[in-house]
Design a protein around this motif. Structure first.
Motif, PDB file in Angstrom:
ATOM      1  N   ARG A 105       0.991   3.979  -2.899  1.00 27.21           N
ATOM      2  CA  ARG A 105       0.657   5.359  -2.556  1.00 27.21           C
ATOM      3  C   ARG A 105       1.788   6.308  -2.951  1.00 27.21           C
ATOM      4  O   ARG A 105       1.545   7.411  -3.462  1.00 27.21           O
ATOM      5  CB  ARG A 105       0.377   5.449  -1.055  1.00 27.21           C
ATOM      6  N   THR A 106       3.023   5.862  -2.730  1.00 26.63           N
ATOM      7  CA  THR A 106       4.177   6.681  -3.111  1.00 26.63           C
ATOM      8  C   THR A 106       4.239   6.874  -4.625  1.00 26.63           C
ATOM      9  O   THR A 106       4.511   7.977  -5.113  1.00 26.63           O
ATOM     10  CB  THR A 106       5.481   6.027  -2.616  1.00 26.63           C
TER      11      THR A 106
ATOM     12  N   TYR B   5       0.837  -1.206   0.000  1.00 27.40           N
ATOM     13  CA  TYR B   5       0.000   0.000   0.000  1.00 27.40           C
ATOM     14  C   TYR B   5       0.870   1.254   0.000  1.00 27.40           C
ATOM     15  O   TYR B   5       0.606   2.213  -0.751  1.00 27.40           O
ATOM     16  CB  TYR B   5      -0.922  -0.004   1.215  1.00 27.40           C
TER      17      TYR B   5
ATOM     18  N   THR C 290      -9.657   4.711  -5.125  1.00 30.03           N
ATOM     19  CA  THR C 290      -8.839   4.649  -3.917  1.00 30.03           C
ATOM     20  C   THR C 290      -8.096   3.323  -3.850  1.00 30.03           C
ATOM     21  O   THR C 290      -8.588   2.293  -4.312  1.00 30.03           O
ATOM     22  CB  THR C 290      -9.707   4.791  -2.657  1.00 30.03           C
ATOM     23  N   LEU C 291      -6.903   3.362  -3.256  1.00 27.45           N
ATOM     24  CA  LEU C 291      -6.161   2.129  -3.012  1.00 27.45           C
ATOM     25  C   LEU C 291      -6.776   1.354  -1.867  1.00 27.45           C
ATOM     26  O   LEU C 291      -6.861   0.124  -1.899  1.00 27.45           O
ATOM     27  CB  LEU C 291      -4.703   2.463  -2.697  1.00 27.45           C
TER      28      LEU C 291
ATOM     29  N   SER D 142       1.547   9.322  -5.762  1.00 25.57           N
ATOM     30  CA  SER D 142       1.838  10.706  -5.374  1.00 25.57           C
ATOM     31  C   SER D 142       3.003  11.305  -6.161  1.00 25.57           C
ATOM     32  O   SER D 142       3.211  12.523  -6.116  1.00 25.57           O
ATOM     33  CB  SER D 142       2.157  10.769  -3.874  1.00 25.57           C
TER      34      SER D 142
END
Length: 215
Positions: free
Chosen positions: A62-63, A58, A143-144, A66
């Motif tokens: 997410r990284t 996750y 969304t993740l 972004s």
């Protein structure tokens, strides 16, 4: 093309001469790194490692989202031709994302087999890919975290249906996908987020009126 290659691999691995057990697949996993898979401590350790792997995956995803790479990936998703005309290496970026997802899937498979104790060619079935799409649709497309929620809900439902009503599971899976598309277009996470935002919006005028009355 991906689904066709996966189905071809499934048919190939079902052949006994491939050396992977044919219909039975690979079975009789008894230990991992010298630790017995029958011991509760080993099972708990594998469960904890799986949880850590989920959290790390996750964070990595997410990284990526972004970062600049993530923004370009979303641009490719929305308008691939325009992104290509802007000078970005669309094929290279898509390949990089594909490899990252393959690495995560490989880690998931390496943790799945010791806990289940068996792996057969049926795991190549296209239905598994369709289930992943339903995970995302039900949990939340944008969304993740929604994909994680969808995976938990769908797999719990699958475990229950395959025990109580095994012949109904595929119909239930299709029904979940249709219902989530019709009534939860943003998934469960989107639905909950909208309700929370609505409650905040309703409570805000009340708080402002209380302040005015106090003043």
């Amino acid at each position: 093309m991906t689904q066709a290659l996966t189905y071809a691999l499934m048919l190939a691995f079902f052949r006994n001469e491939m050396g992977f057990g044919g219909n039975n697949g690979l079975t009789d996993f008894k230990d991992i790194l010298g630790y017995s898979l029958q011991q509760d401590s080993t099972k708990i350790a594998l469960f904890m490692v799986t949880g850590v792997a989920l959290v790390m995956s996750y964070i990595v995803c997410r990284t990526v989202i972004s970062s600049r790479l993530g923004r370009v990936s979303m641009a490719i998703r929305d308008t691939e031709s325009r992104t290509r005309f802007m000078g970005y290496d669309v094929d290279g970026i898509k390949l990089w994302i594909f490899i990252l997802s393959a690495v995560i899937a490989g880690i998931a498979g390496a943790l799945y087999v010791p806990q289940v104790g068996i792996i057969n060619p049926g795991e190549f079935a296209p239905l598994n890919s369709i289930e992943i799409v339903v995970w995302v649709a039900l949990g939340g497309r944008a969304t993740l975290f929604g994909a994680i929620v969808g995976a938990l809900v769908i797999n719990y439902a699958k475990s229950w249906f395959t025990v109580e009503f095994p012949e109904v599971w595929l119909f239930a899976l299709g029904g979940l996908f249709v219902l989530s598309t019709m009534y939860f277009p943003k998934g469960l996470i989107g639905f909950v987020s909208e309700k929370i935002a609505l409650l905040k919006k309703r409570s805000k005028p009340t708080q402002e009126s209380d302040k005015e009355a106090t003043a």
